[in-house]
Design an enzyme around this catalytic site. Structure first.
Site, PDB file in Angstrom:
ATOM      1  N   ARG A 114       0.724  -1.363   0.017  1.00 41.95           N
ATOM      2  CA  ARG A 114       0.016   0.129   0.025  1.00 41.95           C
ATOM      3  C   ARG A 114       0.960   1.358  -0.010  1.00 41.95           C
ATOM      4  O   ARG A 114       0.359   2.469   0.356  1.00 41.95           O
ATOM      5  CB  ARG A 114      -0.987  -0.010   1.209  1.00 41.95           C
ATOM      6  CG  ARG A 114      -2.098  -0.998   1.147  1.00 41.95           C
ATOM      7  CD  ARG A 114      -3.142  -0.830   2.225  1.00 41.95           C
ATOM      8  NE  ARG A 114      -4.162  -1.779   1.943  1.00 41.95           N
ATOM      9  CZ  ARG A 114      -4.082  -3.079   2.915  1.00 41.95           C
ATOM     10  NH1 ARG A 114      -3.142  -3.117   3.875  1.00 41.95           N
ATOM     11  NH2 ARG A 114      -5.056  -3.676   2.889  1.00 41.95           N
ATOM     12  N   LYS A 136       3.230  11.237 -11.176  1.00 41.83           N
ATOM     13  CA  LYS A 136       2.325  10.364 -12.061  1.00 41.83           C
ATOM     14  C   LYS A 136       2.855   9.300 -12.177  1.00 41.83           C
ATOM     15  O   LYS A 136       3.858   9.027 -13.069  1.00 41.83           O
ATOM     16  CB  LYS A 136       2.001  11.186 -13.403  1.00 41.83           C
ATOM     17  CG  LYS A 136       0.786  12.071 -13.378  1.00 41.83           C
ATOM     18  CD  LYS A 136       0.664  12.609 -14.760  1.00 41.83           C
ATOM     19  CE  LYS A 136      -0.760  13.559 -14.864  1.00 41.83           C
ATOM     20  NZ  LYS A 136      -1.033  13.846 -16.211  1.00 41.83           N
ATOM     21  N   GLU A 178       9.008  17.604 -25.266  1.00 39.30           N
ATOM     22  CA  GLU A 178       8.293  17.894 -23.868  1.00 39.30           C
ATOM     23  C   GLU A 178       8.850  19.313 -23.402  1.00 39.30           C
ATOM     24  O   GLU A 178       8.085  20.246 -22.969  1.00 39.30           O
ATOM     25  CB  GLU A 178       8.561  16.885 -22.830  1.00 39.30           C
ATOM     26  CG  GLU A 178       7.945  15.552 -23.438  1.00 39.30           C
ATOM     27  CD  GLU A 178       6.306  15.600 -23.071  1.00 39.30           C
ATOM     28  OE1 GLU A 178       5.758  16.653 -22.609  1.00 39.30           O
ATOM     29  OE2 GLU A 178       5.845  14.658 -23.047  1.00 39.30           O
ATOM     30  N   LYS A 212       7.747  22.579 -14.442  1.00 41.67           N
ATOM     31  CA  LYS A 212       6.921  21.521 -13.903  1.00 41.67           C
ATOM     32  C   LYS A 212       6.725  21.608 -12.641  1.00 41.67           C
ATOM     33  O   LYS A 212       5.826  21.343 -11.801  1.00 41.67           O
ATOM     34  CB  LYS A 212       7.646  20.100 -14.648  1.00 41.67           C
ATOM     35  CG  LYS A 212       6.956  18.956 -14.091  1.00 41.67           C
ATOM     36  CD  LYS A 212       5.670  18.749 -14.965  1.00 41.67           C
ATOM     37  CE  LYS A 212       4.948  17.378 -14.694  1.00 41.67           C
ATOM     38  NZ  LYS A 212       5.831  16.177 -15.144  1.00 41.67           N
ATOM     39  N   GLU A 222      -3.894  17.104 -10.995  1.00 41.99           N
ATOM     40  CA  GLU A 222      -4.485  17.611 -12.087  1.00 41.99           C
ATOM     41  C   GLU A 222      -5.918  17.834 -12.054  1.00 41.99           C
ATOM     42  O   GLU A 222      -6.843  17.208 -13.071  1.00 41.99           O
ATOM     43  CB  GLU A 222      -4.410  16.350 -13.230  1.00 41.99           C
ATOM     44  CG  GLU A 222      -4.287  16.806 -14.846  1.00 41.99           C
ATOM     45  CD  GLU A 222      -3.858  15.815 -15.528  1.00 41.99           C
ATOM     46  OE1 GLU A 222      -4.591  15.440 -16.600  1.00 41.99           O
ATOM     47  OE2 GLU A 222      -2.693  15.532 -15.515  1.00 41.99           O
ATOM     48  N   ARG A 226      -2.840  21.944 -13.911  1.00 46.44           N
ATOM     49  CA  ARG A 226      -1.825  20.966 -14.314  1.00 46.44           C
ATOM     50  C   ARG A 226      -2.291  20.312 -15.837  1.00 46.44           C
ATOM     51  O   ARG A 226      -1.505  19.785 -16.464  1.00 46.44           O
ATOM     52  CB  ARG A 226      -1.713  19.859 -13.214  1.00 46.44           C
ATOM     53  CG  ARG A 226      -0.521  18.828 -13.692  1.00 46.44           C
ATOM     54  CD  ARG A 226      -0.234  18.053 -12.570  1.00 46.44           C
ATOM     55  NE  ARG A 226       0.920  16.914 -12.940  1.00 46.44           N
ATOM     56  CZ  ARG A 226       1.183  16.023 -12.047  1.00 46.44           C
ATOM     57  NH1 ARG A 226       1.161  15.991 -10.707  1.00 46.44           N
ATOM     58  NH2 ARG A 226       2.183  15.104 -12.374  1.00 46.44           N
ATOM     59  N   ASN A 230      -1.046  18.807 -20.701  1.00 47.91           N
ATOM     60  CA  ASN A 230      -1.487  17.910 -21.647  1.00 47.91           C
ATOM     61  C   ASN A 230      -1.319  18.489 -23.141  1.00 47.91           C
ATOM     62  O   ASN A 230      -1.723  17.689 -24.135  1.00 47.91           O
ATOM     63  CB  ASN A 230      -2.739  17.513 -21.277  1.00 47.91           C
ATOM     64  CG  ASN A 230      -2.709  16.520 -19.972  1.00 47.91           C
ATOM     65  OD1 ASN A 230      -1.882  15.643 -20.017  1.00 47.91           O
ATOM     66  ND2 ASN A 230      -3.851  16.691 -19.205  1.00 47.91           N
ATOM     67  N   HIS A 233      -1.007  16.391 -26.165  1.00 48.19           N
ATOM     68  CA  HIS A 233      -1.197  14.883 -26.098  1.00 48.19           C
ATOM     69  C   HIS A 233      -2.394  14.365 -26.579  1.00 48.19           C
ATOM     70  O   HIS A 233      -2.598  13.190 -26.831  1.00 48.19           O
ATOM     71  CB  HIS A 233      -1.019  14.752 -24.534  1.00 48.19           C
ATOM     72  CG  HIS A 233       0.440  14.890 -23.935  1.00 48.19           C
ATOM     73  ND1 HIS A 233       1.105  16.087 -23.828  1.00 48.19           N
ATOM     74  CD2 HIS A 233       1.090  14.062 -23.371  1.00 48.19           C
ATOM     75  CE1 HIS A 233       2.188  15.900 -23.339  1.00 48.19           C
ATOM     76  NE2 HIS A 233       2.276  14.671 -23.195  1.00 48.19           N
ATOM     77  N   HIS A 237      -0.977  11.271 -28.284  1.00 47.65           N
ATOM     78  CA  HIS A 237      -1.262   9.951 -27.694  1.00 47.65           C
ATOM     79  C   HIS A 237      -1.933   9.114 -28.391  1.00 47.65           C
ATOM     80  O   HIS A 237      -1.573   7.692 -28.914  1.00 47.65           O
ATOM     81  CB  HIS A 237      -2.062  10.169 -26.327  1.00 47.65           C
ATOM     82  CG  HIS A 237      -1.166  10.284 -25.114  1.00 47.65           C
ATOM     83  ND1 HIS A 237      -1.590  10.375 -23.857  1.00 47.65           N
ATOM     84  CD2 HIS A 237       0.206   9.992 -24.770  1.00 47.65           C
ATOM     85  CE1 HIS A 237      -0.723  10.150 -23.019  1.00 47.65           C
ATOM     86  NE2 HIS A 237       0.390  10.247 -23.541  1.00 47.65           N
ATOM     87  N   HIS A 250       7.055   8.475 -27.831  1.00 45.03           N
ATOM     88  CA  HIS A 250       6.254   9.584 -27.270  1.00 45.03           C
ATOM     89  C   HIS A 250       6.460  11.011 -27.437  1.00 45.03           C
ATOM     90  O   HIS A 250       5.396  11.775 -27.934  1.00 45.03           O
ATOM     91  CB  HIS A 250       6.165   9.150 -25.469  1.00 45.03           C
ATOM     92  CG  HIS A 250       5.367  10.135 -24.840  1.00 45.03           C
ATOM     93  ND1 HIS A 250       3.939  10.409 -24.986  1.00 45.03           N
ATOM     94  CD2 HIS A 250       5.634  11.358 -24.230  1.00 45.03           C
ATOM     95  CE1 HIS A 250       3.222  11.320 -24.102  1.00 45.03           C
ATOM     96  NE2 HIS A 250       4.385  11.959 -23.677  1.00 45.03           N
TER      97      HIS A 250
END
Length: 338
Positions: A114, A136, A178, A212, A222, A226, A230, A233, A237, A250
């Site tokens: 956990r 993330k 990026e 960032k 997000e 935030r 994206n 993306h 993506h 990517h």
């Protein structure tokens, strides 16, 4: 040495940036703690050995290089090995690698007992300018990217630009897309750095990760600002996923994806010129229907559309709920830069 702090109350952590930082990494580690290094089999042995040599009784677990390893199978295999090593909640994982390794190792850390600590040591441009900061973590579900994951912040991030010396030029260019994204969305001076005859890549790394850091502090999970990260993306993506053999990296697809959502033609032309100077591929002749399907299954999709990021001019991004018909129209008519 440059040091920054991601201030998130009890989840705060430092970011260290320094050439040859990995040569004295032991100064930052607890000699009484167990560490397990997670690295793909494409990471040069010299970096794995350099890190492991500074960890008493450390273990190294390796997996196959590539996006295909962000899977339930790889996750389960590594989780089983962690259990066999009898790691405890006081122990720590080390993600030594690029974005795939960071995502996978972070998700392992979030799930094992956990939640245990992990450290990010990014070895690609993409991970040094972006993915190593922010917490993330995820694995893919089939061709759907990052569908299964968690927000789990690292204990620390160690960025050593020296590791980029063994990186393939294509990976370097893909990662820089990026950083370019950060410049378009937040900071014209960063964009201008790319247009210099000899860009200062140390500055690009440091400024990108600082931006960032600031965004993550404002919006850790997000819920608002935030989402601006994206940019590029939404369709990028989907293009990436539509090539089942992972033909495009990517960062390459993020570069392609940005052009759909830049509204100013002069800025679009400027960005296209930078992408060309970085030797990034032009938008390919993709399967339009496949791209549409992958976009509709994006984890960020909402009923009827997606919160897409548009840029009218540098530093002025906007989140707009965009219906699928409009987005499909973009896919049917890829941007042409004159």
């Amino acid at each position: 040495m440059s040091k920054m702090v991601v201030s998130l109350n009890e989840n705060s952590y430092p970011i260290y940036i320094e050439h040859h930082l990995l040569s004295h990494l032991s100064e930052y580690l607890d000699s009484n703690r167990r560490y397990v290094i997670i690295a793909d089999d494409g990471i040069p042995r010299k970096w794995v050995d350099l890190v492991s040599s500074q960890i008493p009784d450390g273990e190294v677990l390796r997996f196959a290089q590539g996006e295909a390893s962000k899977s339930f199978d790889t996750f389960a295999a590594l989780m089983t090995q962690l259990a066999e090593l009898k790691l405890t909640r006081k122990d720590c994982l080390i993600a030594l690698g690029g974005g795939v390794t960071g995502d996978l190792c972070g998700f392992l850390a979030a799930c094992y007992m956990r939640g245990i600590d992990y450290i990010q040591i990014p070895t690609t441009v993409l991970s040094q300018v972006d993915s190593s900061v922010g917490g993330k973590t995820a694995i893919d579900v089939g061709t759907m990217k990052n569908l299964c994951g968690a927000f789990w912040q690292p204990e620390a991030v160690f960025i050593d630009p020296e590791v980029l010396s063994t990186l393939d030029p294509r990976q370097i260019s893909a990662g820089l897309a990026e950083a370019l994204k950060m410049g378009i969305v937040f900071d014209e001076s960063l964009l201008e750095e790319f247009e210099k005859e000899k860009p200062d890549f140390d500055r690009i790394i440091e400024r990108s990760i600082d931006l960032k850091r600031q965004i993550v502090q404002e919006d850790e999970k997000e819920g608002g600002r935030r989402k601006l990260l994206n940019f590029g993306h939404t369709i990028g993506h989907a293009i990436e996923a539509s090539f089942p053999e992972h033909d495009y990296l990517h960062g390459e697809c993020v570069g392609m994806g940005m052009l759909y959502f830049i509204e100013d033609e002069e800025l679009k032309k400027r960005v296209a010129g930078i992408l060309k100077s970085l030797n990034l591929p032009e938008i390919p002749d993709y399967d339009k229907e496949a791209v549409k399907e992958y976009m509709k299954h994006d984890k960020k999709s909402l009923v009827g559309g997606i919160d897409a990021i548009y840029v009218s001019r540098i530093g002025h991004p906007e989140i707009r709920m965009t219906d699928f018909d409009t987005l499909c129209g973009f896919i049917d008519n890829p941007p042409i830069v004159k």
